[in-house]
Enzyme design. Structure first.
Site, PDB file in Angstrom:
ATOM      1  N   CYS A  37       0.837  -1.199   0.000  1.00 54.01           N
ATOM      2  CA  CYS A  37       0.000   0.000   0.000  1.00 54.01           C
ATOM      3  C   CYS A  37       0.878   1.258   0.000  1.00 54.01           C
ATOM      4  O   CYS A  37       0.656   2.198  -0.772  1.00 54.01           O
ATOM      5  CB  CYS A  37      -0.920  -0.028   1.220  1.00 54.01           C
ATOM      6  SG  CYS A  37      -2.119   1.314   1.279  1.00 54.01           S
ATOM      7  N   CYS A  78      -0.938   8.763   7.034  1.00 50.92           N
ATOM      8  CA  CYS A  78      -2.318   8.482   6.669  1.00 50.92           C
ATOM      9  C   CYS A  78      -3.148   8.333   7.950  1.00 50.92           C
ATOM     10  O   CYS A  78      -2.675   7.797   8.956  1.00 50.92           O
ATOM     11  CB  CYS A  78      -2.388   7.212   5.837  1.00 50.92           C
ATOM     12  SG  CYS A  78      -1.594   7.377   4.224  1.00 50.92           S
ATOM     13  N   CYS A 114      -3.358   4.887   9.589  1.00 49.19           N
ATOM     14  CA  CYS A 114      -2.103   4.254  10.004  1.00 49.19           C
ATOM     15  C   CYS A 114      -1.344   5.101  11.021  1.00 49.19           C
ATOM     16  O   CYS A 114      -0.156   4.922  11.208  1.00 49.19           O
ATOM     17  CB  CYS A 114      -1.224   3.984   8.788  1.00 49.19           C
ATOM     18  SG  CYS A 114      -1.940   2.791   7.653  1.00 49.19           S
ATOM     19  N   CYS A 142       7.740   4.030   5.946  1.00 46.17           N
ATOM     20  CA  CYS A 142       6.867   3.639   4.843  1.00 46.17           C
ATOM     21  C   CYS A 142       7.665   3.286   3.598  1.00 46.17           C
ATOM     22  O   CYS A 142       7.109   2.854   2.607  1.00 46.17           O
ATOM     23  CB  CYS A 142       5.883   4.754   4.532  1.00 46.17           C
ATOM     24  SG  CYS A 142       6.691   6.295   4.204  1.00 46.17           S
TER      25      CYS A 142
HETATM   26  S1  SF4 Z   1       0.459   4.780   5.610  1.00 49.14           S
HETATM   27 FE1  SF4 Z   1      -1.166   3.190   5.552  1.00 49.14          FE
HETATM   28  S2  SF4 Z   1      -2.796   3.912   4.156  1.00 49.14           S
HETATM   29 FE2  SF4 Z   1      -0.975   5.228   3.903  1.00 49.14          FE
HETATM   30  S3  SF4 Z   1       0.054   4.364   2.164  1.00 49.14           S
HETATM   31 FE3  SF4 Z   1       1.013   3.401   3.952  1.00 49.14          FE
HETATM   32  S4  SF4 Z   1      -0.196   1.549   4.424  1.00 49.14           S
HETATM   33 FE4  SF4 Z   1      -1.353   2.777   2.919  1.00 49.14          FE
END
Ligand code: SF4
Length: 240
Positions: free
Chosen positions: A108, A191, A194, A220
């Site tokens: 993601c 996000c 998250c 991330c």
């Molecule tokens: S922080 Fe969460 S929702 Fe945002 S891109 Fe990464 S996994 Fe996806």
């Protein structure tokens, strides 16, 4: 405090002198972003500011983005993920795939953050970050200037030695707009789904992907992708 400001400013000017139009600031809209944006705009540094809209951001992030634009009379470039990539991912794994496994969480991040960031950095030679050493164990060893071996990009970290108190003092002194989630103990803001508030004694990054309970996983991928790619394993999405 004055010394820290002067050192950060000197690094920003050095980055601009060395890279000119090749320099960009990908802004996370977190608390450090307020210092970075103010340092850039208050000092008239001609550095473009961009941000990623993953499609899952909290409203307060849009609010601070708009506040920056109003305050400094600028337009921040907002970069979005490829809608076809997002649609295919959601079709296969569902909207909340990031809860299912670390692998799917990283997928993601890769689609919503890394791929658009790669697009935004195309043609650039350097970027700025607001990362600080005390944010997590994983960031303790960072250097002020780093080199990305894959993209041949330089990465400058002007706030590396700033404490959270210094960040807050700067924001208060210069009355800089900031993400109000910070007042609810969200020290690292990504996000909405998250990110959570942290408690006393936790790393500042502990509020990101907390269910994974792994410090190394609490990135991330935006700041680790080159290492993974050098080793031939694209596992992460680099994150702001
Ligand atoms: S922080 Fe969460 S929702 Fe945002 S891109 Fe990464 S996994 Fe996806």
């Amino acid at each position: 405090m004055e010394d820290k400001i002067n050192q950060a400013l000197a690094l920003l000017k050095q980055a601009l002198a060395e890279h000119g139009d090749g320099l960009v600031y990908p802004c996370s809209m977190g608390i450090e972003s307020s210092v970075m944006v103010d340092l850039i705009c208050r000092n008239g540094l001609n550095i473009p500011i961009m941000t990623l809209d993953t499609g899952r951001l909290p409203q307060s992030t849009y609010d601070v983005l708009a506040a920056f634009e109003t305050r400094y009379g600028i337009r921040i470039e907002v970069v979005f993920p490829d809608c076809h990539e997002v649609e295919a991912m959601v079709r296969e794994h569902g909207v909340n795939l990031f809860r299912q496994s670390v692998e799917l969480r990283k997928k993601c991040c890769e689609i919503r953050k890394v791929h658009p960031m790669m697009r935004a950095l195309k043609g650039k030679s350097a970027w700025l970050t607001g990362r600080r050493r005390e944010q997590s164990k994983g960031r303790a060893e960072l250097q002020t200037v780093e080199t990305d071996p894959v993209y041949d990009l330089k990465k400058y970290n002007p706030l590396l030695n700033w404490s959270m108190n210094e960040v807050l003092e700067y924001i208060k002194t210069y009355d800089v707009p900031y993400n109000i989630l910070h007042d609810a103990h969200y020290h690292s803001i990504g996000c909405e789904c998250c990110t959570r508030a942290i408690t006393v004694g936790e790393d500042e990054r502990a509020g990101r992907w907390w269910w994974e309970n792994d410090d190394e996983a609490a990135e991330c991928g935006l700041h680790v992708m080159s290492i993974k790619q050098v080793s031939g394993k694209i596992e992460d999405g680099e994150g702001i």
